[in-house]
Design an enzyme around this catalytic site. Sequence first.
Site, PDB file in Angstrom:
ATOM      1  N   ASP A  87      59.674  43.775  48.245  1.00 56.27           N
ATOM      2  CA  ASP A  87      60.967  44.348  47.861  1.00 56.27           C
ATOM      3  C   ASP A  87      61.026  45.862  48.029  1.00 56.27           C
ATOM      4  O   ASP A  87      62.096  46.457  47.897  1.00 56.27           O
ATOM      5  CB  ASP A  87      61.291  43.999  46.406  1.00 56.27           C
ATOM      6  CG  ASP A  87      61.654  42.540  46.231  1.00 56.27           C
ATOM      7  OD1 ASP A  87      62.179  41.942  47.181  1.00 56.27           O
ATOM      8  OD2 ASP A  87      61.398  41.996  45.140  1.00 56.27           O
ATOM      9  N   LYS A 139      62.071  42.837  36.294  1.00 55.43           N
ATOM     10  CA  LYS A 139      63.032  41.765  36.551  1.00 55.43           C
ATOM     11  C   LYS A 139      62.348  40.409  36.677  1.00 55.43           C
ATOM     12  O   LYS A 139      62.811  39.408  36.126  1.00 55.43           O
ATOM     13  CB  LYS A 139      63.852  42.072  37.803  1.00 55.43           C
ATOM     14  CG  LYS A 139      64.972  41.041  38.042  1.00 55.43           C
ATOM     15  CD  LYS A 139      66.006  41.511  39.017  1.00 55.43           C
ATOM     16  CE  LYS A 139      65.526  41.475  40.431  1.00 55.43           C
ATOM     17  NZ  LYS A 139      66.655  41.429  41.404  1.00 55.43           N
ATOM     18  N   SER A 140      61.223  40.366  37.391  1.00 55.00           N
ATOM     19  CA  SER A 140      60.517  39.097  37.579  1.00 55.00           C
ATOM     20  C   SER A 140      60.090  38.500  36.247  1.00 55.00           C
ATOM     21  O   SER A 140      60.254  37.301  35.990  1.00 55.00           O
ATOM     22  CB  SER A 140      59.283  39.303  38.470  1.00 55.00           C
ATOM     23  OG  SER A 140      59.648  39.701  39.765  1.00 55.00           O
ATOM     24  N   ARG A 145      67.141  42.706  55.605  1.00 55.60           N
ATOM     25  CA  ARG A 145      66.777  44.075  55.246  1.00 55.60           C
ATOM     26  C   ARG A 145      66.194  44.870  56.406  1.00 55.60           C
ATOM     27  O   ARG A 145      66.294  46.096  56.413  1.00 55.60           O
ATOM     28  CB  ARG A 145      65.824  44.069  54.044  1.00 55.60           C
ATOM     29  CG  ARG A 145      66.537  43.737  52.750  1.00 55.60           C
ATOM     30  CD  ARG A 145      65.623  43.744  51.545  1.00 55.60           C
ATOM     31  NE  ARG A 145      66.422  43.588  50.317  1.00 55.60           N
ATOM     32  CZ  ARG A 145      65.916  43.241  49.136  1.00 55.60           C
ATOM     33  NH1 ARG A 145      64.634  43.008  49.005  1.00 55.60           N
ATOM     34  NH2 ARG A 145      66.713  43.126  48.094  1.00 55.60           N
ATOM     35  N   GLY A 191      68.558  35.483  43.917  1.00 57.21           N
ATOM     36  CA  GLY A 191      67.754  34.455  44.568  1.00 57.21           C
ATOM     37  C   GLY A 191      66.622  33.989  43.675  1.00 57.21           C
ATOM     38  O   GLY A 191      66.295  32.795  43.635  1.00 57.21           O
TER      39      GLY A 191
END
Length: 450
Positions: free
Chosen positions: A327, A28-29, A358, A101
């Site tokens: 994460d 994803k990054s 979280r 984000g």
Amino acid sequence: MSAHGAPIPMTSRKSGPLKGEAHVPGDKSISHRSLILGAMAVGETRITGLLEGQDVLDTGKAMRAFGAEVEDLGGGNWRVQGVGVGGFAEPENVIDCGNSGTGVRLIMGAMATTPITATFTGDASLNSRPMARVTDPLALFGTKSVGRSGGRLPMTIVGAADPVPVRYATPVPSAQVKSAVLLAGLNAPGKTVVIEKEATRDHTERMLAGFGAEITTELTDEGRVITLTGQPELKPQDIVVPRDPSSAAFPVCAALITEGSDVLVPNIGLNPTRAGLFTTLRDMGANLTYENAREEGGEPVADLRARYSPDMKGIEVPEDRAASMIDEYPVLSVVASFATGRTMMAGVKELRVKESDRISAMVAGLVANGVQVEEGEDWYAVDGKGPGSVPGGAEVQSHLDHRIAMAFLVMGLGAENPVRVDDGGPIATSFPIFEPLMTGLGAQVHRSNR
């Protein structure tokens, strides 16, 4: 409510051995950054293996809104016709970044030194998250921002007409903040410098160099000093996106706690600024091996083999490892529940300002499922119950957070009783094939009715 529709309750239950190969989506990054840097290059960038989760698709829509051509060629292949550094056009409408984000903060940085105005919004989760950590350093370039109280979205950014280079020390470890400043520095004259005391994921630095920017990194007494020379002409690239280590975490961890499992997860990016979870699991005694180690596109890659590991022990996770696995703490907490002894996770205050708080979300869900947990402002500790000894049986609130939802669905695979998640809808933001991938390995994960 789900980020993009009605709630989707999901349940997982004790499963037989998980077997086979888990082909997780692209990173994803790197996917976000590929689209953004492709849009800022001059010419056509081709991307293979893009993660087509909602977060990344929202970034692609945003790049179109700023004037780049972004085309889906099918099968994870994309084409981006860039407009050059400083070439963004002013969007006609509000930029909706959904749940991301990473997307909103990087895009803010990318447009911050171009004299245009853009307004950003997101879903309920994103609109509750702090943006001042990005807008404060962007203001040093001459950028202006107006948002809701507490520096929250919706927010309008007015790009600097005459940007100046910036020297900025990040107050907390954050790859998003570092990346936003570096992307803003692209259209500022002179040299923009970012100093970070703790190393965070370095995909932006690697990719900027790949696109032809002049960027250096030095280790000094101040920390990691990254220097970018502004106003380059970025050259288009052919990018192959490695598979996402954060997504790989879920089938890997599921295999470790499900009796008899043996799962291979091919082509996983093992950038040292991202691989902290796998190092930690091995420290705990997990039967986790790296096969076929190699390098692709400047990033270290390997195939991960995870086998059921009933002898895992609780450990104290080194604080300086937090940035490389920030994460992954939710799913690590689940694995820790099935280990023997206490797992201490400290230096993780950043978890409180993710898609949800979280720490609070994990503590509440673990306790509801019969696991003893203690917490402080920037730490929490899980007292493992040993293999096969987690009671389960509770419903957990996901708080619109994809990683909370997936972590507890993993827990249910090894718990004595089924674990239910109130809304699995947000999983689509990062891991749209989670459900079929897990069931294909033999996991009992399904959508449930209230």
